[in-house]
Each structure stands twice: as C-alpha cells, then as structure tokens.
Design an enzyme around this catalytic site. Structure first.
Site, mmCIF file in Angstrom:
data_model
loop_
_atom_site.group_PDB
_atom_site.id
_atom_site.type_symbol
_atom_site.label_atom_id
_atom_site.label_comp_id
_atom_site.label_asym_id
_atom_site.label_seq_id
_atom_site.Cartn_x
_atom_site.Cartn_y
_atom_site.Cartn_z
ATOM 1 N N ASN A 158 0.857 -1.195 0.000
ATOM 2 C CA ASN A 158 0.000 0.000 0.000
ATOM 3 C C ASN A 158 0.889 1.240 0.000
ATOM 4 O O ASN A 158 2.119 1.124 0.008
ATOM 5 C CB ASN A 158 -0.948 -0.022 1.208
ATOM 6 C CG ASN A 158 -0.193 -0.086 2.518
ATOM 7 O OD1 ASN A 158 0.539 0.839 2.866
ATOM 8 N ND2 ASN A 158 -0.334 -1.193 3.240
ATOM 9 N N PHE A 184 -4.110 3.707 14.735
ATOM 10 C CA PHE A 184 -4.376 4.733 13.730
ATOM 11 C C PHE A 184 -5.497 4.225 12.833
ATOM 12 O O PHE A 184 -5.701 3.023 12.716
ATOM 13 C CB PHE A 184 -3.120 5.029 12.905
ATOM 14 C CG PHE A 184 -2.332 6.197 13.448
ATOM 15 C CD1 PHE A 184 -1.698 6.103 14.669
ATOM 16 C CD2 PHE A 184 -2.255 7.395 12.733
ATOM 17 C CE1 PHE A 184 -0.991 7.180 15.188
ATOM 18 C CE2 PHE A 184 -1.552 8.472 13.245
ATOM 19 C CZ PHE A 184 -0.917 8.376 14.462
ATOM 20 N N LYS A 223 -11.215 -2.939 18.368
ATOM 21 C CA LYS A 223 -9.811 -3.323 18.561
ATOM 22 C C LYS A 223 -9.380 -3.260 20.028
ATOM 23 O O LYS A 223 -8.251 -3.581 20.361
ATOM 24 C CB LYS A 223 -8.909 -2.409 17.732
ATOM 25 C CG LYS A 223 -9.327 -2.374 16.257
ATOM 26 C CD LYS A 223 -8.161 -2.601 15.352
ATOM 27 C CE LYS A 223 -8.586 -2.486 13.908
ATOM 28 N NZ LYS A 223 -7.562 -2.967 13.006
ATOM 29 N N ASP A 226 -4.170 -6.027 4.936
ATOM 30 C CA ASP A 226 -5.253 -6.824 5.518
ATOM 31 C C ASP A 226 -5.183 -8.283 5.075
ATOM 32 O O ASP A 226 -5.577 -9.168 5.808
ATOM 33 C CB ASP A 226 -6.607 -6.221 5.128
ATOM 34 C CG ASP A 226 -6.872 -4.922 5.884
ATOM 35 O OD1 ASP A 226 -6.543 -4.872 7.089
ATOM 36 O OD2 ASP A 226 -7.369 -3.956 5.283
ATOM 37 N N PRO A 251 -3.162 -11.501 10.612
ATOM 38 C CA PRO A 251 -3.513 -11.255 12.023
ATOM 39 C C PRO A 251 -3.645 -9.753 12.259
ATOM 40 O O PRO A 251 -2.924 -8.974 11.637
ATOM 41 C CB PRO A 251 -2.314 -11.823 12.795
ATOM 42 C CG PRO A 251 -1.194 -11.845 11.801
ATOM 43 C CD PRO A 251 -1.827 -12.070 10.457
ATOM 44 N N ASP A 252 -4.571 -9.354 13.121
ATOM 45 C CA ASP A 252 -4.703 -7.932 13.468
ATOM 46 C C ASP A 252 -3.840 -7.674 14.709
ATOM 47 O O ASP A 252 -4.173 -8.115 15.811
ATOM 48 C CB ASP A 252 -6.173 -7.583 13.731
ATOM 49 C CG ASP A 252 -6.367 -6.079 13.845
ATOM 50 O OD1 ASP A 252 -5.588 -5.418 14.578
ATOM 51 O OD2 ASP A 252 -7.289 -5.559 13.193
ATOM 52 N N ILE A 253 -2.738 -6.991 14.515
ATOM 53 C CA ILE A 253 -1.745 -6.807 15.585
ATOM 54 C C ILE A 253 -2.332 -5.949 16.712
ATOM 55 O O ILE A 253 -2.202 -6.273 17.894
ATOM 56 C CB ILE A 253 -0.456 -6.169 15.020
ATOM 57 C CG1 ILE A 253 0.070 -7.021 13.845
ATOM 58 C CG2 ILE A 253 0.608 -6.030 16.104
ATOM 59 C CD1 ILE A 253 1.138 -6.349 13.010
ATOM 60 N N LYS A 290 7.930 -17.793 -10.105
ATOM 61 C CA LYS A 290 7.175 -16.682 -10.677
ATOM 62 C C LYS A 290 5.942 -17.215 -11.423
ATOM 63 O O LYS A 290 6.052 -18.131 -12.232
ATOM 64 C CB LYS A 290 8.093 -15.918 -11.638
ATOM 65 C CG LYS A 290 7.464 -14.673 -12.188
ATOM 66 C CD LYS A 290 8.423 -13.954 -13.124
ATOM 67 C CE LYS A 290 7.687 -12.852 -13.853
ATOM 68 N NZ LYS A 290 8.476 -12.296 -14.943
HETATM 69 O O1 C5P Z 1 -8.687 -2.125 10.569
HETATM 70 P P1 C5P Z 1 -7.710 -1.085 10.122
HETATM 71 O O2 C5P Z 1 -6.613 -1.648 9.278
HETATM 72 O O3 C5P Z 1 -8.331 0.112 9.475
HETATM 73 O O4 C5P Z 1 -7.092 -0.563 11.487
HETATM 74 C C1 C5P Z 1 -5.998 0.296 11.529
HETATM 75 C C2 C5P Z 1 -5.260 0.130 12.821
HETATM 76 O O5 C5P Z 1 -5.078 -1.238 13.126
HETATM 77 C C3 C5P Z 1 -3.856 0.690 12.715
HETATM 78 O O6 C5P Z 1 -3.477 1.106 14.009
HETATM 79 C C4 C5P Z 1 -3.066 -0.513 12.257
HETATM 80 O O7 C5P Z 1 -1.687 -0.379 12.583
HETATM 81 C C5 C5P Z 1 -3.725 -1.627 13.010
HETATM 82 N N1 C5P Z 1 -3.696 -2.912 12.320
HETATM 83 C C6 C5P Z 1 -2.933 -3.942 12.825
HETATM 84 N N2 C5P Z 1 -2.918 -5.170 12.200
HETATM 85 C C7 C5P Z 1 -3.649 -5.369 11.089
HETATM 86 C C8 C5P Z 1 -4.420 -4.328 10.556
HETATM 87 C C9 C5P Z 1 -4.428 -3.125 11.195
HETATM 88 O O8 C5P Z 1 -2.262 -3.748 13.841
HETATM 89 N N3 C5P Z 1 -3.635 -6.552 10.518
#
Ligand code: C5P
Length: 393
Positions: free
Chosen positions: A206, A321, A339, A274, A302-304, A284
C-alpha cells in the site's frame, strides 16, 4: 554557556561576528572554528577580538594535534553551533566526511549540534540539500529553518540566515534542560506498509510512507522513552535513540511486536496489509496466453492492534491509527471498540497524506474527539507525545 562556533563559507558569515558579540554579552564563552571558505568572508582577527579567544582554522596545527586539539575543542563545549551552515557543510555533515577541522569536529563530537543554514534559495530547495537536511534532523541535529526574504544574490525566497537574536534564542532553548516526561517508559511503535509476497517477484503493498510513525518514534525518544520501532519496508533514516527492527510481512511484524513486549505504550501506525496470498508461489507465476489467470487466493492477516487489545500483556496505553477516505470519525469510533484500543487517531487519507509530509488528525477516545489542526507530521507527533505524557502524569 560554552559555544563552539563553526563558521562556514558564505556571505552570511559576517553575521557570525554579531552572534559572537551577543553570546559574549550573555556571559557565554565562544571558541570559533573557521573553515577555509569562511576565512574568505570574515577574518580570524575579527573573531579573535570579539570572542577574546584563539580562532582555529586548520586540523594541522601541530601543537594542538599533539594534544588531540580537535577532541579537546569539542570536550570543552556545551553546544556546537554551525553558523552559517552552507549547503556544502550540510552535505559533508550528512555524508560523514571529515576533510577539514570543522567537519572532523562535527564527526567526532558527542555534544548537541545546532545548525543555522544560509544559502541561495535554489541551493536550499535542491533535492540534495533537502535530503541532507532530513538526514541531519533524523540524527538529532537541530537545523533551524532559514529566513525568507531578499538575499545577497538578489533573489527572493527561503535561504537567509536567521537573525543573530533568533540564533541566540535557539541556543538558549538547546541548553535549557529538556523535559523528558517519558523517562523510564517503553514505547513500541509500528510504522510503514507491509509487503505480502505473491511469488518471488511480486507482492501486495500500500502507499504508506512510514513518515508519521517515524516522526512519533523520534518524538517519543526526545521525550525520554526507550523506543522500539518495528518498521515495514521503507527507506527512512532511523531517528536518534530509537531501536529499529525491520520486517517485511504482517506476520513478521506481529512476531516482532510480540517479542518487544512488555511496553507501557503501543502506537500501531503501520498500514498492515489486511490480506496475504494463501500460499505464495515458489516460482514466478506465468501468463499462458489464454487471457485467464488462476485466481489469487487471499487470507486475512492477524490484526496486531486487536491482538494487543485482548492480550494479557496489553500495554497501559494502546493507540491505533485509522486511515480513512470517508466517514473518518464514525469509522474510528467503531474501531476503538472493535480493537480494544484506548485511542484511535483517525486521519483522512483521501488526499496525499500517506505519502505527504503534513497530516490532519482526530484523536478519538472514550472521552470524545479532539481534532488537531493540519500540521507537519513532526508537529503532529510532538502533540500526540505530549498527550501521551499527560496520560502518565
Ligand atoms: O482495521 P484497520 O486496518 O483500518 O485498522 C488500523 C489500525 O489497526 C492501525 O493502528 C493498524 O496499525 C492496526 N492494524 C494492525 N494489524 C492489522 C491491521 C491493522 O495492527 N492486521
């Protein structure tokens, strides 16, 4: 105050004499180092008379070098001031070149450095000078902004040496003990994008530049914190006093965050991808001329941030953020709950924010929404860090 004053070779060098006079009037001592170019604009005799001190011009002064004079000069100073900092001096400082007394001192010193630039407007605006400026600032050198106005060369724009009174004020600010309200705290920050491999040559990414996260890491270090910065693939210089861990993928970022715990504050600024390819191809992926391509299977990363929110090692202050292109505040409020964060810092990225240098943010928490005016990302970082420090008071 004991000032080691390095005078570069530019027409503004004559103003360095006035600065010497002002420092002396405050009761400070000044030792002047004149570059070869500087000596074309102001004489050692003028500076010696005003500073009531010997003026140094060469690294090869035998007597002084037997006594390691260049190290001694830096040891005896509280602050090194470069005035005027010419484009050439800034370039040599940024590159770590030590080919005269001034640049050898600047490479060897462990004292704080303040630089007051002065040069022609196009030299100031040149990409090379701006890159050197960014490097110097990232290393913790305070580089003043030049004044704007008519210059000795007849052109108009930024590049004039700040007035000697303004440089004196900056010297005073440098020497005043800095408030370090986050001393003893560990601040963990993620920044930049992640790259998710599709095959050995392609990846999902991104537009995140990493600038806001790096600015926050610099501000946290300046506030006295121990800072761990987990950075996705960006080529930004590491801010002074920051431990940087480079990662590429979301899963590497999650592991690096986990390994850096415990922390007092976590600020998740990274634009984590995501999704990733369910299975990155070992070779390739080839087109076969049919006009069709086998669909790319994606799985969620994973969502950190959410992971930290639910973790037993949850930091006392957890900040996320939210980069949004529409409905900025409602989306941020939803994210706060989803979150498990204390604050969500929302920004509208429908313009150039992700790559740009300025940002407009809204701090969303249980106690409401605080919107900051549009500012440089460094100023946004300082405003956020002041709020973080307040939360620990
Ligand atoms: O859900 P979204 O991506 O919009 O959320 C943004 C926030 O979540 C940011 O603080 C980003 O660093 C964190 N995030 C994360 N792991 C992910 C996706 C987002 O820590 N996989």
């Amino acid at each position: 105050m004991r000032i080691l004053l390095i005078i570069g070779g530019g027409i503004a060098a004559y103003k360095a004499s006035e600065l010497v006079r002002l420092i002396r009037r405050e009761g400070g001592s000044v030792t002047c180092v004149l570059t070869e170019a500087g000596a074309h604009f102001v004489t050692p005799l003028t500076l010696a008379a005003l500073s009531e001190n010997a003026v140094h011009t060469t690294l090869w002064d035998l007597k002084n070098e037997v006594e390691m004079g260049h190290i001694q000069l830096s040891r005896e100073a509280d602050l090194v001031v470069v005035c005027p900092a010419t484009a050439d001096l800034m370039a040599r400082m940024a590159a770590g070149i030590a080919n005269d007394l001034a640049t050898t001192l600047l490479l060897a010193t462990d004292k704080p450095v303040l630089a007051a630039p002065a040069m022609n407007v196009r030299m100031w605006q040149h990409a090379a000078t701006q890159a050197n400026l960014a490097t110097l600032r990232a290393r913790g050198i305070t580089v003043m902004d030049p004044d704007e106005g008519v210059m000795a060369c007849g052109e108009f724009g930024p590049g004039r040496l700040p007035e000697p009174e303004a440089i004196l004020a900056a010297i005073r600010a440098q020497l005043a003990p800095l408030p370090r309200p986050l001393t003893g705290r560990h601040v963990l920050i993620t920044a930049g994008p992640t790259h998710e491999p599709i095959d050995p040559v392609r990846y999902i990414a991104n537009r995140s530049s990493g600038r806001q996260g790096f600015a926050l890491a610099a501000a946290a270090a300046q506030a006295g914190a121990r800072v761990t910065l987990v950075a996705g693939p960006v080529s930004l210089p590491t801010p002074a006093g920051v431990d940087r861990i480079d990662v590429e993928t979301a899963r590497e970022m999650a592991a690096a965050v986990e390994a850096a715990l415990p922390c007092d504050v976590a600020i998740m600024v990274a634009a984590v991808a995501d999704w990733r390819a369910a299975e990155a191809a070992g070779q390739k992926r080839k087109k076969d001329g049919s006009g069709q391509i086998a669909p790319l299977q994606l799985v969620e990363n994973p969502d950190i941030l959410a992971g930290l929110g639910a973790s037993a090692a949850r930091p006392r202050l957890l900040i996320g953020f939210a980069a949004e292109t529409e409905q900025v505040i409602p989306h941020a409020k939803a994210k706060l709950a989803r979150k498990g964060a204390d604050w969500i810092i929302a920004n509208d990225v429908s313009g150039d924010v992700m790559g740009g240098t300025a940002n407009t943010v809204h701090i969303v928490s249980a106690s409401g929404v605080e919107s900051l005016p549009r500012m440089d990302k460094a100023d946004v970082a300082h405003a956020i860090m002041t709020k973080v420090a307040d939360a620990f008071r």
